[in-house]
Write a protein that holds these residues in place. Structure first.
Motif, PDB file in Angstrom:
ATOM      1  N   GLY A 132       7.287  -0.127  -6.872  1.00  0.00           N
ATOM      2  CA  GLY A 132       6.350  -1.094  -6.324  1.00  0.00           C
ATOM      3  C   GLY A 132       6.113  -0.893  -4.845  1.00  0.00           C
ATOM      4  N   ILE A 133       4.830  -0.937  -4.409  1.00  0.00           N
ATOM      5  CA  ILE A 133       4.494  -0.765  -2.993  1.00  0.00           C
ATOM      6  C   ILE A 133       3.583  -1.883  -2.494  1.00  0.00           C
ATOM      7  CG2 ILE A 133       4.743   1.756  -3.071  1.00  0.00           C
ATOM      8  CD1 ILE A 133       1.612   1.836  -3.085  1.00  0.00           C
ATOM      9  N   GLY A 134       3.496  -2.987  -3.246  1.00  0.00           N
ATOM     10  CA  GLY A 134       2.578  -4.051  -2.873  1.00  0.00           C
ATOM     11  C   GLY A 134       1.226  -3.861  -3.539  1.00  0.00           C
ATOM     12  N   SER A 135       0.253  -4.647  -3.126  1.00  0.00           N
ATOM     13  CA  SER A 135      -1.023  -4.699  -3.841  1.00  0.00           C
ATOM     14  C   SER A 135      -1.981  -3.562  -3.527  1.00  0.00           C
ATOM     15  CB  SER A 135      -1.716  -6.035  -3.542  1.00  0.00           C
ATOM     16  OG  SER A 135      -1.937  -6.172  -2.146  1.00  0.00           O
ATOM     17  N   GLU A 136      -1.803  -2.875  -2.386  1.00  0.00           N
ATOM     18  CA  GLU A 136      -2.748  -1.831  -1.985  1.00  0.00           C
ATOM     19  C   GLU A 136      -2.008  -0.587  -1.501  1.00  0.00           C
ATOM     20  OE1 GLU A 136      -6.117  -2.057  -2.032  1.00  0.00           O
ATOM     21  OE2 GLU A 136      -6.407  -4.194  -2.414  1.00  0.00           O
ATOM     22  N   LEU A 137      -2.726   0.537  -1.529  1.00  0.00           N
ATOM     23  CA  LEU A 137      -2.202   1.790  -0.996  1.00  0.00           C
ATOM     24  C   LEU A 137      -3.185   2.318   0.046  1.00  0.00           C
ATOM     25  CD1 LEU A 137      -0.361   4.326  -0.981  1.00  0.00           C
ATOM     26  CD2 LEU A 137      -1.723   5.191  -2.899  1.00  0.00           C
ATOM     27  N   TYR A 138      -2.717   2.464   1.273  1.00  0.00           N
ATOM     28  CA  TYR A 138      -3.566   3.003   2.336  1.00  0.00           C
ATOM     29  C   TYR A 138      -2.919   4.277   2.882  1.00  0.00           C
ATOM     30  CZ  TYR A 138      -6.669  -1.000   2.139  1.00  0.00           C
ATOM     31  OH  TYR A 138      -7.587  -1.926   1.715  1.00  0.00           O
ATOM     32  N   GLY A 139      -2.749   4.364   4.199  1.00  0.00           N
ATOM     33  CA  GLY A 139      -2.274   5.604   4.794  1.00  0.00           C
ATOM     34  C   GLY A 139      -0.850   5.952   4.416  1.00  0.00           C
ATOM     35  N   TYR A 140      -0.595   7.236   4.231  1.00  0.00           N
ATOM     36  CA  TYR A 140       0.736   7.755   3.932  1.00  0.00           C
ATOM     37  C   TYR A 140       0.846   9.139   4.549  1.00  0.00           C
ATOM     38  CZ  TYR A 140      -2.115   9.804   0.215  1.00  0.00           C
ATOM     39  OH  TYR A 140      -3.129  10.449  -0.481  1.00  0.00           O
ATOM     40  N   TYR A 141       2.020   9.750   4.457  1.00  0.00           N
ATOM     41  CA  TYR A 141       2.229  11.050   5.077  1.00  0.00           C
ATOM     42  C   TYR A 141       2.803  12.011   4.049  1.00  0.00           C
ATOM     43  CZ  TYR A 141       4.532  14.670   7.907  1.00  0.00           C
ATOM     44  OH  TYR A 141       4.957  15.863   8.423  1.00  0.00           O
ATOM     45  N   ALA A 142       2.087  13.100   3.790  1.00  0.00           N
ATOM     46  CA  ALA A 142       2.565  14.148   2.894  1.00  0.00           C
ATOM     47  C   ALA A 142       3.100  15.298   3.738  1.00  0.00           C
ATOM     48  CB  ALA A 142       1.439  14.619   1.983  1.00  0.00           C
ATOM     49  N   LYS A 143       4.408  15.389   3.817  1.00  0.00           N
ATOM     50  CA  LYS A 143       5.039  16.479   4.565  1.00  0.00           C
ATOM     51  C   LYS A 143       4.888  17.787   3.794  1.00  0.00           C
ATOM     52  CE  LYS A 143       9.412  17.389   7.002  1.00  0.00           C
ATOM     53  NZ  LYS A 143      10.808  16.875   7.192  1.00  0.00           N
ATOM     54  N   ASP A 144       5.095  17.709   2.499  1.00  0.00           N
ATOM     55  CA  ASP A 144       4.845  18.791   1.553  1.00  0.00           C
ATOM     56  C   ASP A 144       4.854  18.152   0.168  1.00  0.00           C
ATOM     57  OD1 ASP A 144       7.637  18.567   0.736  1.00  0.00           O
ATOM     58  OD2 ASP A 144       8.142  19.811   2.467  1.00  0.00           O
ATOM     59  N   LEU A 145       4.745  18.942  -0.887  1.00  0.00           N
ATOM     60  CA  LEU A 145       4.669  18.386  -2.235  1.00  0.00           C
ATOM     61  C   LEU A 145       5.956  17.668  -2.648  1.00  0.00           C
ATOM     62  CD1 LEU A 145       2.797  21.284  -4.074  1.00  0.00           C
ATOM     63  CD2 LEU A 145       1.891  19.027  -3.503  1.00  0.00           C
ATOM     64  N   GLY A 146       7.073  18.023  -2.024  1.00  0.00           N
ATOM     65  CA  GLY A 146       8.353  17.411  -2.377  1.00  0.00           C
ATOM     66  C   GLY A 146       8.741  16.231  -1.512  1.00  0.00           C
ATOM     67  N   HIS A 147       7.959  15.973  -0.444  1.00  0.00           N
ATOM     68  CA  HIS A 147       8.301  14.903   0.489  1.00  0.00           C
ATOM     69  C   HIS A 147       7.035  14.162   0.913  1.00  0.00           C
ATOM     70  CE1 HIS A 147      11.595  17.845   0.807  1.00  0.00           C
ATOM     71  NE2 HIS A 147      12.368  16.802   1.027  1.00  0.00           N
ATOM     72  N   ILE A 148       6.795  13.041   0.257  1.00  0.00           N
ATOM     73  CA  ILE A 148       5.633  12.208   0.541  1.00  0.00           C
ATOM     74  C   ILE A 148       6.138  10.820   0.918  1.00  0.00           C
ATOM     75  CG2 ILE A 148       3.499  11.225  -0.400  1.00  0.00           C
ATOM     76  CD1 ILE A 148       3.455  13.633  -2.355  1.00  0.00           C
ATOM     77  N   TYR A 149       5.681  10.296   2.059  1.00  0.00           N
ATOM     78  CA  TYR A 149       6.203   9.045   2.605  1.00  0.00           C
ATOM     79  C   TYR A 149       5.127   7.957   2.507  1.00  0.00           C
ATOM     80  CZ  TYR A 149       9.956  12.046   4.048  1.00  0.00           C
ATOM     81  OH  TYR A 149      11.007  12.938   4.028  1.00  0.00           O
ATOM     82  N   VAL A 150       5.412   6.940   1.694  1.00  0.00           N
ATOM     83  CA  VAL A 150       4.428   5.919   1.347  1.00  0.00           C
ATOM     84  C   VAL A 150       4.898   4.557   1.860  1.00  0.00           C
ATOM     85  CG1 VAL A 150       3.161   4.811  -0.532  1.00  0.00           C
ATOM     86  CG2 VAL A 150       3.823   7.230  -0.713  1.00  0.00           C
ATOM     87  N   PRO A 151       4.163   3.928   2.783  1.00  0.00           N
ATOM     88  CA  PRO A 151       4.531   2.585   3.248  1.00  0.00           C
ATOM     89  C   PRO A 151       4.284   1.525   2.175  1.00  0.00           C
ATOM     90  CG  PRO A 151       3.134   3.714   4.858  1.00  0.00           C
ATOM     91  CD  PRO A 151       3.064   4.488   3.582  1.00  0.00           C
ATOM     92  N   ASP A 152       5.153   0.532   2.162  1.00  0.00           N
ATOM     93  CA  ASP A 152       4.944  -0.648   1.331  1.00  0.00           C
ATOM     94  C   ASP A 152       3.911  -1.527   2.029  1.00  0.00           C
ATOM     95  OD1 ASP A 152       5.330  -3.379   0.228  1.00  0.00           O
ATOM     96  OD2 ASP A 152       6.996  -2.472  -0.840  1.00  0.00           O
TER      97      ASP A 152
END
Length: 389
Positions: A98-118
């Motif tokens: 779960g990340i809350g109701s919406e998905l906006y900006g995130y950071y893909a370092k590479d295919l194995g490391h993706i950082y998604v804010p809640d």
């Protein structure tokens, strides 16, 4: 003098002790020229066109483009070269995944490391193309008791999460929790040590472009900004400041450099009208600065600028604002922040905040709703070449 006073002085009070640069004209003139080369990425029928967030990254030398489907909390990843969709995964609103109701900006370092804010909490999740959480990074309280802002990002004012070793740099918005002193006390960012969990406030605060008491009454009073990291320095571009701020990774050294558009004589804050439609119209029309980006392949910086413009009263101002106003220019700066040139683009032609830089050039989105060839089922980009005259 106590520690708190020393920190305050070390940021803005002693800027005279730091190097204050002045951008100047180079002897060579450069322009950005659109060419007849396009890239396009087809959106599936159940998704929506992304005009708020878009990023590129590399993995084992291969370039990828990624953007979210906001309300479905889905991440799409395309092969940048072929345009083929290679990954498509989603998140829930609540646990698990779960990340809350919406998905906006995130950071893909590479295919194995993706950082998604809640979207609802002060948490960032580390995942990969499976969408399964591998780590949770919490930043609810900083070392000095600061209550940070959530990690919410879009490309209208482009800022990104950045890793410096084990530390994750998290850009901050103006911190409303600081009340009547929010301009003077709001940090530009925080860092989280991903090994021991320490959360620290960076020593640089927002520049004093406007008094805190005037924030709520002025358009752009929240001091939106863009940020980029060129591998050695952070560079900040504030919407209401003709200067750039070139900052050391630890944010102790601040270099202020003039990077003024030839199309913007001056920048002025404007009072918010009582009528919402008039507010939107004024926001669309007033002169501001936009994103700052670094082109590592050509070792230049691009600063977007929006000159003052006029719109008819019957326009859809919100739609125009979300599409990058009426017209814009791009200031070209070399690695020492000397101005090499400035190119103005035609009205209602590109989405200036939706772009990417590839090995073969800068690409701007042509998905402006006012174009005759507007298409809502694919993202299209036109190549913009940097040319020495």
């Amino acid at each position: 003098m106590n520690k708190k006073q020393m920190i305050k002085i070390s940021t803005w009070g002693l800027l005279s002790c730091l190097f204050w640069g002045t951008g100047c004209k180079s002897e060579h003139k450069y322009v950005l020229e659109p060419v007849n080369e396009y890239k396009e990425y087809v959106i599936d029928a159940e998704s929506e066109l992304s005009t708020s967030n878009l990023y590129t990254f590399e993995d084992h030398g291969k370039e990828y483009l990624t953007f979210p489907v906001h309300n479905k909390r889905t991440i799409l990843i395309y092969d940048l070269s072929s345009g083929k969709l290679v990954h498509n995964f989603f998140f829930n609103v609540a646990s698990p995944r779960g990340i809350g109701s919406e998905l906006y900006g995130y950071y893909a370092k590479d295919l194995g490391h993706i950082y998604v804010p809640d979207f609802m909490q002060k948490v960032i999740y580390e995942t990969d193309t499976t969408g399964v959480f591998k780590k949770t990074i919490n930043f609810s309280t900083a070392d000095d008791g600061l209550n940070p802002m959530r990690a919410y990002y879009n490309n209208l004012h482009n800022v990104q999460l950045t890793f410096l070793g084990n530390k994750l740099y998290i850009p901050q918005q103006m911190n409303a929790n600081l009340g009547s002193s929010c301009v003077e006390k709001s940090p530009i960012g925080i860092t989280v040590d991903t090994v021991n969990g320490d959360v620290r406030k960076l020593p640089m605060n927002f520049p004093p472009l406007i008094a805190s008491k005037e924030l709520r009454s002025c358009i752009e009073g929240s001091l939106p900004y863009s940020e980029t990291f060129d591998g050695k320095r952070f560079i900040y571009s504030f919407s209401m400041d003709e200067n750039l701020y070139v900052v050391s990774p630890d944010h102790h050294k601040i270099q202020k450099i003039k990077a003024k558009s030839s199309d913007i004589p001056e920048i002025k804050f404007k009072k918010i009208p009582s009528d919402f439609s008039k507010t939107l119209k004024m926001t669309c029309e007033m002169a501001t600065y936009g994103n700052i980006i670094y082109d590592k392949y050509r070792q230049v910086y691009y600063r977007f600028a929006y000159p003052e413009s006029k719109l008819a009263d019957d326009e859809d101002f919100l739609k125009i604002l979300n599409s990058g106003k009426k017209e814009f220019s791009i200031i070209i700066l070399d690695k020492n922040f000397n101005i090499l040139g400035e190119t103005k683009f035609p009205p209602f032609t590109y989405l200036p905040h939706i772009f990417f830089i590839s090995k073969d050039g800068l690409y701007l989105s042509v998905n402006h709703f006012k174009r005759k060839d507007f298409c809502d089922w694919k993202l299209r980009f036109q190549k913009i070449e940097l040319i020495k005259q």
